[in-house]
Design a protein around this motif. Sequence first.
Motif, mmCIF file in Angstrom:
data_model
loop_
_atom_site.group_PDB
_atom_site.id
_atom_site.type_symbol
_atom_site.label_atom_id
_atom_site.label_comp_id
_atom_site.label_asym_id
_atom_site.label_seq_id
_atom_site.Cartn_x
_atom_site.Cartn_y
_atom_site.Cartn_z
ATOM 1 N N ASP A 63 0.897 -1.256 0.101
ATOM 2 C CA ASP A 63 0.157 -0.071 -0.086
ATOM 3 C C ASP A 63 0.788 1.324 0.040
ATOM 4 O O ASP A 63 1.603 1.332 0.801
ATOM 5 C CB ASP A 63 -0.802 0.050 1.109
ATOM 6 C CG ASP A 63 -1.924 1.249 1.262
ATOM 7 O OD1 ASP A 63 -1.933 1.942 0.354
ATOM 8 O OD2 ASP A 63 -2.285 1.236 2.460
ATOM 9 N N SER A 85 -0.225 4.379 0.277
ATOM 10 C CA SER A 85 -1.048 5.779 0.591
ATOM 11 C C SER A 85 -0.538 6.509 1.430
ATOM 12 O O SER A 85 -0.684 7.579 1.414
ATOM 13 C CB SER A 85 -2.479 4.985 1.125
ATOM 14 O OG SER A 85 -2.254 4.141 2.369
ATOM 15 N N GLN A 98 -0.899 14.869 2.814
ATOM 16 C CA GLN A 98 -1.836 14.600 4.213
ATOM 17 C C GLN A 98 -3.150 15.189 3.898
ATOM 18 O O GLN A 98 -3.323 16.232 2.786
ATOM 19 C CB GLN A 98 -1.380 15.803 5.106
ATOM 20 C CG GLN A 98 -2.283 15.810 6.503
ATOM 21 C CD GLN A 98 -1.545 15.042 7.506
ATOM 22 O OE1 GLN A 98 -0.540 14.931 7.693
ATOM 23 N NE2 GLN A 98 -2.350 14.756 8.450
ATOM 24 N N GLY A 99 -4.190 14.286 4.130
ATOM 25 C CA GLY A 99 -5.751 14.359 3.781
ATOM 26 C C GLY A 99 -6.185 13.888 2.489
ATOM 27 O O GLY A 99 -7.131 13.959 2.038
ATOM 28 N N PHE A 100 -4.937 13.461 1.552
ATOM 29 C CA PHE A 100 -5.455 12.882 0.332
ATOM 30 C C PHE A 100 -6.082 11.645 0.470
ATOM 31 O O PHE A 100 -5.428 10.661 1.545
ATOM 32 C CB PHE A 100 -4.208 12.797 -0.692
ATOM 33 C CG PHE A 100 -4.093 14.096 -1.076
ATOM 34 C CD1 PHE A 100 -4.075 15.409 -0.611
ATOM 35 C CD2 PHE A 100 -3.943 14.361 -2.660
ATOM 36 C CE1 PHE A 100 -3.639 16.733 -0.709
ATOM 37 C CE2 PHE A 100 -3.572 15.793 -3.075
ATOM 38 C CZ PHE A 100 -3.476 16.788 -2.227
ATOM 39 N N LYS A 101 -6.657 10.902 -0.324
ATOM 40 C CA LYS A 101 -7.170 9.536 -0.262
ATOM 41 C C LYS A 101 -6.794 8.711 -1.455
ATOM 42 O O LYS A 101 -7.031 9.168 -2.933
ATOM 43 C CB LYS A 101 -8.881 9.225 -0.151
ATOM 44 C CG LYS A 101 -9.157 7.991 0.079
ATOM 45 C CD LYS A 101 -10.598 7.734 0.328
ATOM 46 C CE LYS A 101 -11.015 6.349 0.269
ATOM 47 N NZ LYS A 101 -10.158 5.171 0.149
ATOM 48 N N THR A 102 -5.815 7.627 -1.478
ATOM 49 C CA THR A 102 -5.340 6.978 -2.740
ATOM 50 C C THR A 102 -6.508 5.887 -2.838
ATOM 51 O O THR A 102 -6.954 5.284 -1.926
ATOM 52 C CB THR A 102 -3.954 6.196 -2.126
ATOM 53 O OG1 THR A 102 -3.105 7.189 -1.729
ATOM 54 C CG2 THR A 102 -3.504 5.317 -3.130
ATOM 55 N N GLU A 103 -6.481 5.931 -4.199
ATOM 56 C CA GLU A 103 -7.550 4.769 -4.860
ATOM 57 C C GLU A 103 -6.895 3.750 -5.423
ATOM 58 O O GLU A 103 -7.279 2.500 -5.402
ATOM 59 C CB GLU A 103 -8.667 5.517 -5.762
ATOM 60 C CG GLU A 103 -9.438 6.756 -4.955
ATOM 61 C CD GLU A 103 -10.248 7.299 -5.965
ATOM 62 O OE1 GLU A 103 -10.123 7.214 -7.255
ATOM 63 O OE2 GLU A 103 -11.169 8.164 -5.392
#
Length: 130
Positions: free
Chosen positions: A100, A102, A107-112
């Motif tokens: 992973d 991520s 900071q605050g981002f979401k990995t898809e």
Amino acid sequence: MLKSMERSTRQRQAIRQVMQELNRPLSPSEVLEAARHKVPGLGIATVYRTLKGLVEEGSAIPVELPGEAPRYELSGKKHHHHFHCTRCGKVFELEGCPGDFSFMAPQGFKTERHEIVLYGRCTQCLDPHP
């Protein structure tokens, strides 16, 4: 009409079979070259049409590499990555995934999802006596 449908099915089967046998992401021209051994007279337009149909039905997926035209592989495989030979241009599948990523996102981002491509030379291109 029946003869044309029979030919179409034979061509489609040959293309699917080539994708299973070679088991790596293939460009339409690689599919054409390999499938012509099974169905002489196969044309590039038929290969493109068949690949499009396989993608639409969910049997194949496009493999997008930066700066390259899409290649195609059969769907249903586990998450994996690719190796791109810088000499011959072939693309190969790599087993598994290092994990992973991520934690690398701001900071605050979401990995898809993520993609990893290794670049180098395949064994055929490294061999000094082809």
